[in-house]
Design a protein around this motif. Structure first.
Motif, PDB file in Angstrom:
ATOM      1  N   ARG A   1      -7.938  -7.186   3.506  1.00 17.76           N
ATOM      2  CA  ARG A   1      -8.560  -7.871   2.360  1.00 17.76           C
ATOM      3  C   ARG A   1      -7.522  -8.585   1.511  1.00 17.76           C
ATOM      4  N   GLN A   2      -6.295  -8.091   1.525  1.00 15.44           N
ATOM      5  CA  GLN A   2      -5.232  -8.759   0.774  1.00 15.44           C
ATOM      6  C   GLN A   2      -4.899 -10.129   1.356  1.00 15.44           C
TER       7      GLN A   2
ATOM      8  N   LEU B   1      -9.958   3.733  -4.998  1.00 16.77           N
ATOM      9  CA  LEU B   1      -8.663   3.311  -4.464  1.00 16.77           C
ATOM     10  C   LEU B   1      -7.640   4.436  -4.383  1.00 16.77           C
TER      11      LEU B   1
ATOM     12  N   ASP C   1     -15.760  -0.463  -1.013  1.00 18.35           N
ATOM     13  CA  ASP C   1     -14.607   0.414  -0.839  1.00 18.35           C
ATOM     14  C   ASP C   1     -14.883   1.731  -1.562  1.00 18.35           C
TER      15      ASP C   1
ATOM     16  N   ALA D   1       0.834  -1.204   0.000  1.00 13.45           N
ATOM     17  CA  ALA D   1       0.000   0.000   0.000  1.00 13.45           C
ATOM     18  C   ALA D   1       0.864   1.248   0.000  1.00 13.45           C
TER      19      ALA D   1
ATOM     20  N   ARG E   1      -8.047  -2.344   3.527  1.00 12.05           N
ATOM     21  CA  ARG E   1      -7.508  -2.866   2.265  1.00 12.05           C
ATOM     22  C   ARG E   1      -6.405  -3.884   2.504  1.00 12.05           C
TER      23      ARG E   1
ATOM     24  N   ASP F   1      -8.877   3.113   5.981  1.00 17.12           N
ATOM     25  CA  ASP F   1      -8.965   2.448   4.686  1.00 17.12           C
ATOM     26  C   ASP F   1      -7.712   1.633   4.386  1.00 17.12           C
TER      27      ASP F   1
END
Length: 261
Positions: A126-127, A112, A109, A88, A123, A119
């Motif tokens: 979720r990876q 991006l 979401d 990220a 994120r 956030d």
């Protein structure tokens, strides 16, 4: 016969500014003002300290990729979460955006290229296959009154609940491991913070903040650094102890991670 003085000599006229009584020096005035000014300058400038430190550190995407390669091969979930955080950091810039938006559910979401500290957390999880939007919502549906009542909400909201640091902090404390020292407080020892740990702070302006513990660049010593999004993009910085720590968590809990192996 005595000689009389002329009236000319009875009064002498003084031309010039009126003499003033000397003032006593004020012992406190000068240095007290300087101390107050220095204090104000420190409080105003303190939020910029991490930015200045990052500028001096000069971390790069190349350095992040070197650390990511070491983390991604690990079977430890915390290492993989830390790798996602560094991805990220090294990805395209993200403009700070804390506005309320209507988003999909689950796996919803905002764009991006926009976001804030929470956030980054969502994120990154979720990876590694964890949707905190859904998990936080499920827990709040069952236990809404146990969550902070700070926004005059009357019930859960899938659009925003998981994007609030205070809600994430409560979720992690209820469902993960809360890491405390012998005084039942978050540790001030760097050795107690592992890659993938979640840390929450109170910023100097009183706002809640959240970030992910990651390794430092390979040539900067073995110290825990932080990936977070404060207000000028996602940063990889040595700022763990720069703010008041309010929480230290590992999620999923160690027992869950052990059973998943």
């Amino acid at each position: 016969m005595a000689r009389q003085r002329s009236a000319f000599y009875d009064t002498i006229e003084y031309i010039g500014p009126r003499p003033e009584k000397p003032k006593r020096p004020n012992f406190f005035g000068g240095w007290v003002i300087l101390v107050i000014a220095a204090g104000i300058g420190f409080m105003i400038g303190r939020p910029f300290i991490p930015f200045l430190k990052a500028a001096q550190a000069g971390t790069s995407a190349e350095e992040a990729n070197m650390v990511i390669s070491n983390l991604e091969s690990s079977h430890n979930m915390g290492d993989r979460l830390a790798a996602a955080a560094l991805v990220a950091y090294s990805s395209a810039p993200v403009t700070y955006d804390d506005t309320y938006r209507t988003i999909d559910y689950p796996n919803g979401d905002i764009p991006l290229n926009r976001g804030k500290a929470e956030d980054v957390i969502i994120r990154c999880y979720r990876q590694i296959g964890i949707d905190l939007q859904q998990l936080v919502h499920d827990d709040m549906e069952e236990n809404f009154r146990l969550y902070p009542q700070l926004w005059q909400a009357t019930g859960p909201d899938t659009n925003i609940d998981h994007r609030r640091a205070a809600n994430l902090q409560r979720f992690f404390s209820r469902n993960g491991d809360e890491i405390l020292d012998e005084n039942n407080r978050p540790s001030r020892e760097a050795k107690d913070y592992h890659p993938g740990d979640i840390v929450t702070w109170t910023l100097p302006n009183g706002d809640a903040h959240i970030g992910i513990v990651v390794p430092s660049p390979l040539d900067r010593g073995n110290h825990p650094w932080i990936v977070h999004h404060l207000d000028s993009g996602v940063k990889w910085e040595n700022v763990l102890f720069d703010y008041q720590i309010t929480g230290h968590y590992r999620y999923p809990a160690a027992t869950v991670q052990a059973n998943a192996k």
